[in-house]
Structures are given as structure tokens and as C-alpha cells.
Design a protein around this motif. Structure first.
Motif, PDB file in Angstrom:
ATOM      1  N   SER A 188       0.907  -0.973  -0.226  1.00  0.00           N
ATOM      2  CA  SER A 188       0.317   0.135   0.338  1.00  0.00           C
ATOM      3  C   SER A 188       1.006   1.369  -0.070  1.00  0.00           C
ATOM      4  O   SER A 188       2.444   1.064   0.439  1.00  0.00           O
ATOM      5  CB  SER A 188      -1.055  -0.384   1.010  1.00  0.00           C
ATOM      6  N   ASP A 189       0.382   2.285  -0.550  1.00  0.00           N
ATOM      7  CA  ASP A 189       1.135   3.303  -0.926  1.00  0.00           C
ATOM      8  C   ASP A 189       0.577   5.280   0.130  1.00  0.00           C
ATOM      9  O   ASP A 189      -0.709   4.314  -0.389  1.00  0.00           O
ATOM     10  CB  ASP A 189       0.694   3.965  -2.126  1.00  0.00           C
ATOM     11  N   GLY A 190       0.900   5.089   1.523  1.00  0.00           N
ATOM     12  CA  GLY A 190       0.358   6.239   1.710  1.00  0.00           C
ATOM     13  C   GLY A 190       0.951   7.427   1.808  1.00  0.00           C
ATOM     14  O   GLY A 190       1.117   8.394   3.406  1.00  0.00           O
ATOM     15  N   SER A 191       1.193   7.871   0.894  1.00  0.00           N
ATOM     16  CA  SER A 191       1.565   9.092   0.491  1.00  0.00           C
ATOM     17  C   SER A 191       3.237   9.233   1.194  1.00  0.00           C
ATOM     18  O   SER A 191       4.242   8.995  -0.068  1.00  0.00           O
ATOM     19  CB  SER A 191       0.412  10.160   0.804  1.00  0.00           C
ATOM     20  N   SER A 192       4.022   9.746   1.720  1.00  0.00           N
ATOM     21  CA  SER A 192       5.170  10.061   2.595  1.00  0.00           C
ATOM     22  C   SER A 192       5.924   8.541   2.745  1.00  0.00           C
ATOM     23  O   SER A 192       7.164   8.502   2.358  1.00  0.00           O
ATOM     24  CB  SER A 192       4.792  10.960   3.442  1.00  0.00           C
ATOM     25  N   GLU A 193       4.554   7.212   2.664  1.00  0.00           N
ATOM     26  CA  GLU A 193       5.685   5.762   2.975  1.00  0.00           C
ATOM     27  C   GLU A 193       4.996   4.841   2.235  1.00  0.00           C
ATOM     28  O   GLU A 193       3.668   4.855   2.339  1.00  0.00           O
ATOM     29  CB  GLU A 193       5.949   5.937   4.618  1.00  0.00           C
ATOM     30  N   VAL A 194       5.596   4.184   1.749  1.00  0.00           N
ATOM     31  CA  VAL A 194       4.334   3.069   1.459  1.00  0.00           C
ATOM     32  C   VAL A 194       5.264   1.817   2.727  1.00  0.00           C
ATOM     33  O   VAL A 194       5.908   1.725   3.584  1.00  0.00           O
ATOM     34  CB  VAL A 194       5.116   1.970  -0.065  1.00  0.00           C
ATOM     35  N   GLU A 195       3.774   0.988   2.270  1.00  0.00           N
ATOM     36  CA  GLU A 195       4.058  -0.285   3.281  1.00  0.00           C
ATOM     37  C   GLU A 195       3.793  -1.769   2.936  1.00  0.00           C
ATOM     38  O   GLU A 195       2.957  -1.607   2.141  1.00  0.00           O
ATOM     39  CB  GLU A 195       2.861  -0.066   4.343  1.00  0.00           C
ATOM     40  N   LEU A 196       4.751  -2.968   3.157  1.00  0.00           N
ATOM     41  CA  LEU A 196       4.647  -3.842   2.643  1.00  0.00           C
ATOM     42  C   LEU A 196       4.324  -4.944   4.012  1.00  0.00           C
ATOM     43  O   LEU A 196       4.845  -4.594   4.630  1.00  0.00           O
ATOM     44  CB  LEU A 196       6.238  -4.170   1.654  1.00  0.00           C
ATOM     45  N   ARG A 197       3.520  -5.761   3.905  1.00  0.00           N
ATOM     46  CA  ARG A 197       3.055  -7.031   4.700  1.00  0.00           C
ATOM     47  C   ARG A 197       3.013  -8.675   4.279  1.00  0.00           C
ATOM     48  O   ARG A 197       2.897  -8.516   2.731  1.00  0.00           O
ATOM     49  CB  ARG A 197       1.875  -6.735   5.201  1.00  0.00           C
ATOM     50  N   LEU A 198       4.349  -8.968   4.524  1.00  0.00           N
ATOM     51  CA  LEU A 198       4.771 -10.277   4.294  1.00  0.00           C
ATOM     52  C   LEU A 198       4.239 -11.652   5.167  1.00  0.00           C
ATOM     53  O   LEU A 198       4.095 -11.249   6.015  1.00  0.00           O
ATOM     54  CB  LEU A 198       5.816 -10.480   3.699  1.00  0.00           C
ATOM     55  N   GLU A 199       4.044 -12.906   4.837  1.00  0.00           N
ATOM     56  CA  GLU A 199       2.773 -13.604   5.467  1.00  0.00           C
ATOM     57  C   GLU A 199       4.706 -14.447   6.231  1.00  0.00           C
ATOM     58  O   GLU A 199       5.142 -14.785   4.890  1.00  0.00           O
ATOM     59  CB  GLU A 199       2.640 -15.171   4.796  1.00  0.00           C
ATOM     60  N   LEU A 200       4.381 -14.574   7.345  1.00  0.00           N
ATOM     61  CA  LEU A 200       5.588 -15.707   7.688  1.00  0.00           C
ATOM     62  C   LEU A 200       5.412 -17.123   7.681  1.00  0.00           C
ATOM     63  O   LEU A 200       6.598 -17.669   8.064  1.00  0.00           O
ATOM     64  CB  LEU A 200       6.031 -14.786   9.331  1.00  0.00           C
ATOM     65  N   GLY A 201       4.521 -17.322   7.593  1.00  0.00           N
ATOM     66  CA  GLY A 201       4.438 -18.804   7.689  1.00  0.00           C
ATOM     67  C   GLY A 201       4.241 -20.045   9.302  1.00  0.00           C
ATOM     68  O   GLY A 201       3.990 -18.221  10.273  1.00  0.00           O
ATOM     69  N   GLN A 202       4.159 -20.782   8.800  1.00  0.00           N
ATOM     70  CA  GLN A 202       4.147 -21.578  10.113  1.00  0.00           C
ATOM     71  C   GLN A 202       5.096 -21.247  11.234  1.00  0.00           C
ATOM     72  O   GLN A 202       5.864 -21.472  10.668  1.00  0.00           O
ATOM     73  CB  GLN A 202       3.903 -22.916   9.494  1.00  0.00           C
ATOM     74  N   GLY A 203       4.614 -21.322  12.500  1.00  0.00           N
ATOM     75  CA  GLY A 203       5.875 -21.733  13.528  1.00  0.00           C
ATOM     76  C   GLY A 203       5.747 -20.284  14.319  1.00  0.00           C
ATOM     77  O   GLY A 203       5.571 -19.246  13.390  1.00  0.00           O
ATOM     78  N   ASP A 204       6.194 -20.002  15.255  1.00  0.00           N
ATOM     79  CA  ASP A 204       6.803 -19.231  16.162  1.00  0.00           C
ATOM     80  C   ASP A 204       7.898 -17.905  15.276  1.00  0.00           C
ATOM     81  O   ASP A 204       8.829 -19.091  15.218  1.00  0.00           O
ATOM     82  CB  ASP A 204       7.837 -19.484  17.164  1.00  0.00           C
ATOM     83  N   VAL A 205       7.907 -17.220  15.222  1.00  0.00           N
ATOM     84  CA  VAL A 205       9.117 -15.751  14.620  1.00  0.00           C
ATOM     85  C   VAL A 205       8.555 -15.135  15.774  1.00  0.00           C
ATOM     86  O   VAL A 205       7.939 -14.715  16.253  1.00  0.00           O
ATOM     87  CB  VAL A 205       8.777 -15.165  13.926  1.00  0.00           C
ATOM     88  N   THR A 206      10.382 -14.263  16.220  1.00  0.00           N
ATOM     89  CA  THR A 206      10.581 -13.598  16.973  1.00  0.00           C
ATOM     90  C   THR A 206      11.747 -12.607  16.140  1.00  0.00           C
ATOM     91  O   THR A 206      12.130 -12.918  15.329  1.00  0.00           O
ATOM     92  CB  THR A 206      11.465 -14.047  18.628  1.00  0.00           C
ATOM     93  N   PRO A 207      11.164 -11.061  17.074  1.00  0.00           N
ATOM     94  CA  PRO A 207      12.090  -9.921  16.113  1.00  0.00           C
ATOM     95  C   PRO A 207      13.429 -10.533  16.070  1.00  0.00           C
ATOM     96  O   PRO A 207      13.900 -10.100  14.925  1.00  0.00           O
ATOM     97  CB  PRO A 207      12.219  -9.121  16.985  1.00  0.00           C
ATOM     98  N   LYS A 208      14.308 -11.342  16.667  1.00  0.00           N
ATOM     99  CA  LYS A 208      15.517 -11.517  16.200  1.00  0.00           C
ATOM    100  C   LYS A 208      16.226 -12.492  15.520  1.00  0.00           C
ATOM    101  O   LYS A 208      16.982 -12.721  15.268  1.00  0.00           O
ATOM    102  CB  LYS A 208      16.521 -11.858  17.622  1.00  0.00           C
ATOM    103  N   ASP A 209      14.612 -12.838  14.412  1.00  0.00           N
ATOM    104  CA  ASP A 209      15.431 -13.721  13.640  1.00  0.00           C
ATOM    105  C   ASP A 209      14.452 -13.280  12.613  1.00  0.00           C
ATOM    106  O   ASP A 209      14.774 -14.031  11.171  1.00  0.00           O
ATOM    107  CB  ASP A 209      13.525 -15.482  13.271  1.00  0.00           C
ATOM    108  N   ILE A 210      14.336 -11.825  12.280  1.00  0.00           N
ATOM    109  CA  ILE A 210      14.249 -11.247  11.024  1.00  0.00           C
ATOM    110  C   ILE A 210      15.526 -10.630  10.551  1.00  0.00           C
ATOM    111  O   ILE A 210      15.521  -9.874  11.490  1.00  0.00           O
ATOM    112  CB  ILE A 210      13.588 -10.063  11.304  1.00  0.00           C
ATOM    113  N   TYR A 211      15.229 -10.270   9.451  1.00  0.00           N
ATOM    114  CA  TYR A 211      16.124  -9.581   8.182  1.00  0.00           C
ATOM    115  C   TYR A 211      16.332  -9.095   7.635  1.00  0.00           C
ATOM    116  O   TYR A 211      15.557  -9.592   6.689  1.00  0.00           O
ATOM    117  CB  TYR A 211      17.498 -10.301   8.472  1.00  0.00           C
ATOM    118  N   VAL A 212      16.197  -7.513   7.424  1.00  0.00           N
ATOM    119  CA  VAL A 212      15.691  -6.767   7.195  1.00  0.00           C
ATOM    120  C   VAL A 212      16.712  -5.600   6.507  1.00  0.00           C
ATOM    121  O   VAL A 212      17.677  -4.688   6.899  1.00  0.00           O
ATOM    122  CB  VAL A 212      14.415  -5.429   6.999  1.00  0.00           C
TER     123      VAL A 212
END
Length: 417
Positions: A81-105
């Protein structure tokens, strides 16, 4: 909803003015006449989540996973989605527990890589080096919302609307109309066939009217172009095309393919007066890789083209070359050749060869270069409109005041007739 999938692809590279080099993958197999649809922005927005500050992150510096197995998931579903000054991206993480330390952006001005460590495997959720436009990477924020990873990217140009997260044929053809503002596109170059094919691709993508001066001239003369040239010569044909271009100069939302070679008006410096009414693109087979014999009807294969975009003397060059540096040098020499009509073009596309199967890849490169050209000078479409309203007097790009008469001007000899 958009998705990415693994397929055979053509690698495209773009070199921007800063310079920053980026690449994009375009599928080789697609339908050139498929209807391009994008979901409405409203459909992307979900209820604003309650943010847990433990999950709210700036870009984490590193996900240490060098000893872990990796997997690339190129079919990840995402919402955008485009929110004028910024854009937002949503991705499915799938099954299983995911914590912030498991994410790399990993976000840069024109690229984005997203990976997640899950069950001992590092998965690539998304990786692109051609975002639709530039972002401010230092202001990237992400968080986990239930089973989705939400990433907010701050745009450098808040006025530009993004149709999608990546620059592709679909996003360019849907998004560039906001920049063109109805201005027509003229395709010039040595090959009438290439001009016609790319004009059709662009017209379908943009919803513009495809026009071909060769077809218009043959309908008028009631004879083939070859017989006309044989009977009256190339000068007579070029003059007739000039008259056609004059009648088309006020036509909005059209992609116009002009005659190629010596018989075309565009190859003559003194017949560009009405071509300046639109954005001009020079489609040129390069001599840097052996060059084609334009008198021969054989096709020249274009294998895995590398397309780069860079500014040259207020002109944006796009190369499809195996010998990229040679093509750039050749283009610079061409643009400095003031005796060649094509040197007036605002966008140059250099091709290492020609294969009709790559028409859409070349058309995408044209749109990418036009986007950069207009973003570098957002007043260009307005100046084109003013130039048309004042009568296409040949004073482009230094438009003179109303009432100015080129025939009585001291520098009239330098104008394009």
C-alpha cells in the motif's frame, strides 16, 4: 495482492545519475496483451495494530546465519500500500514461531532484502535491487503483526505514487502516466520495424493510441514505401512524413513510430520541429558489438540484455549490450554529432542486437528512462504542452515568448524547421 515467482528471466541493470547500479529480473514468458490490474489501495489497509515496542525495530545490523542452511522462497505473497509519504509492505511469515531476532531486513536507497530464520533454515521472503523509486533507508521501520511481517519504507519523493514495491513492466506502465500527463511519445531510429514493435508494446501498456507514420503514408499514397522511394526519392518521402508529424503534433496520449533510415524525417536535423511536441526516444542497434547491416532483413538475436540508464547531456541513455562500456562511448559520440537528427532525442536506447521476443524488455527500459528523465525535471510535460500551444515553432527547449516570429529572428538559422 502481488506475488513473486521463480522463472527464467532477463537481467536488466539501471545506472542512475548518482550513480547507483541496480538490477531487475523480467520474466521471458508473458502475454504482451494481458490486462494489467492492481488492487485498490484501500483494500490493502488493515486495522492499525497495537504496537509492542519490543517488536518495533529499526533495521537490525545482522542476522548471524552463516552456518545455517538457506532457502529462497520466490513465491512469497505480499500486500502493498502507498500512504503518500511512505509505503507499507506486508509479508506472510508462515507457520511456526518467529521473534524479532529471527528477522533480517536490509534496505538501501533502491534495494530491499528480507530474510527470516525459522526451524534452523534461513528463508528469503523478498529480495529486489530495483525498488519502484528511492527510499530513505535510515527511516525504515518493521514490526511483527500476528503472522505477518510489516515493513514501512519512507519515500524520498513523497509526491510520486507507487503502483507496486518493485519497478517492473506492470508498475511502470501503470505508474508513469502520472508523470507523462498525456504527453505523446515519438520513437525514432534506424529501423522502422523496431520502432513499430516497441510502439505497440508501449501503447498497450500505457493505454495510448499506437500510430505509425509508415502506415499513414502508405494509406495516403496508395503504394508501398519501397515503390514510393524508388519513384520519387527519399527526400520526397521525408518531406511527406514531416507533414504527417505536423498534423500529429497536437495528438495527446499517442505512441508514434516514425520511419527509420535515410527516408525518415527524424534522421534529418532540420525536420524536428514537430517531433519536439512529445518525448523522443531513439531506438538504436549499436555498432559497438559488430553492428547490423540495416539493408539485410535478418534478425539480430539479443541474448540476456543488460540495460543501463544514465544521463548524457540532458539525455537519458539506455543500453542493451554485452559490451556495455563500448555502447556508452558510442552513444556519447552519437549525441555529440550535431549533424545527425537522432542526436536531438531525449532518451537513447542502445541495443546490442534485435529479437522481437525482447520487445517488452526494451519497452520497459524506455519507460524506466522516461521516468528518470521526467523526475529530473518535473516541468518537462508542462513545457511540452506550452510548446504545442505556441505552435511548435522550433524553439525547443528554450521557448521564446508569445508573438515571437522565428522567420524574423536573428538566430533563425539555428532553429529546427
Amino acid at each position: 495482492m502481488a506475488s513473486s515467482s521463480s522463472s527464467s528471466s532477463v537481467a536488466l541493470s539501471f545506472l542512475c545519475q548518482n550513480p547507483i547500479k541496480a538490477s531487475i529480473s523480467i520474466p521471458k514468458t508473458f502475454s504482451p496483451y494481458s490486462k494489467l490490474t492492481f488492487p485498490s489501495i484501500a483494500s490493502f489497509y488493515s486495522a492499525i495494530p497495537r504496537l509492542d515496542y519490543s517488536n518495533l525495530k529499526k533495521i537490525n545490523p545482522c542476522l548471524h546465519c552463516s552456518n545455517l542452511p538457506t532457502a529462497s522462497t520466490n513465491n512469497t505473497q505480499y500486500e502493498f500500500s502507498d500512504g503518500s509519504s511512505e509505503v507499507e509492505l506486508r509479508l506472510e511469515l508462515g507457520q511456526g514461531d518467529v521473534t524479532p531476532k529471527d528477522i533480517y531486513v536490509d534496505a538501501n536507497e533502491s534495494s530491499l532484502a528480507i530474510r527470516v530464520q525459522q526451524s534452523g533454515i534461513v528463508r528469503t521472503l523478498m529480495e529486489t535491487s530495483t525498488l519502484y523509486e528511492k527510499i530513505k533507508p535510515a527511516e525504515t521501520i518493521w514490526y511483527i503483526d500476528e503472522d505477518q511481517l510489516v515493513i514501512s519504507l519512507k519515500k524520498q519523493n513523497s509526491e510520486l505514487k507507487w503502483p507496486d514495491i518493485v519497478e517492473s513492466w506492470e508498475s511502470l506502465s501503470a505508474g508513469i502516466t502520472q508523470l507523462l500527463r498525456g504527453t505523446s511519445i515519438y520513437l525514432v531510429g534506424e529501423s522502422t520495424e523496431i520502432n513499430q514493435r516497441i510502439a505497440r508494446e508501449l501503447a498497450v501498456g500505457l493505454g495510448y493510441t499506437p500510430l505509425c507514420t509508415k502506415e499513414l503514408l502508405e494509406a495516403y499514397a496508395k503504394q508501398s514505401m519501397e515503390s514510393w522511394v524508388n519513384e520519387e526519392g527519399s527526400d520526397a518521402v521525408a518531406e511527406a512524413e514531416r507533414v504527417i508529424l505536423e498534423s500529429l503534433s497536437s495528438q495527446a496520449r499517442a505512441v508514434i513510430a516514425t520511419l527509420g533510415g535515410k527516408k525518415g524525417a527524424a534522421g534529418r536535423v532540420n525536420q524536428w520541429r514537430h517531433l519536439f511536441a512529445g518525448f523522443t526516444v531513439w531506438l538504436s542497434l549499436s555498432q559497438a558489438t559488430g553492428g547490423p547491416d540495416w539493408g539485410n532483413s535478418k534478425q539480430y538475436p539479443l541474448k540476456d540484455p543488460i540495460l543501463t540508464v544514465q544521463p548524457i547531456k540532458n539525455t537519458f541513455l539506455c543500453c542493451a549490450e554485452t559490451d556495455e562500456e563500448s555502447a556508452k562511448e558510442e552513444a556519447k559520440r552519437n549525441m555529440q554529432d550535431s549533424g545527425r537528427g537522432y542526436s536531438n532525442a531525449e532518451v537513447v536506447v542502445k541495443l546490442g542486437g534485435w529479437d522481437p521476443n525482447y520487445s517488452k524488455a526494451v519497452a520497459q527500459a524506455v519507460l524506466s528512462a522516461l521516468k528518470r528523465l521526467i523526475l529530473a525535471d518535473k516541468d518537462l510535460p508542462g513545457k511540452k504542452s506550452l510548446y504545442i500551444r505556441l505552435g511548435c515553432r522550433g524553439d525547443w527547449p528554450d521557448i521564446k515568448p508569445p508573438g515571437w516570429d522565428p522567420s524574423t529572428s536573428l538566430d533563425a538559422s539555428s532553429l529546427r524547421s
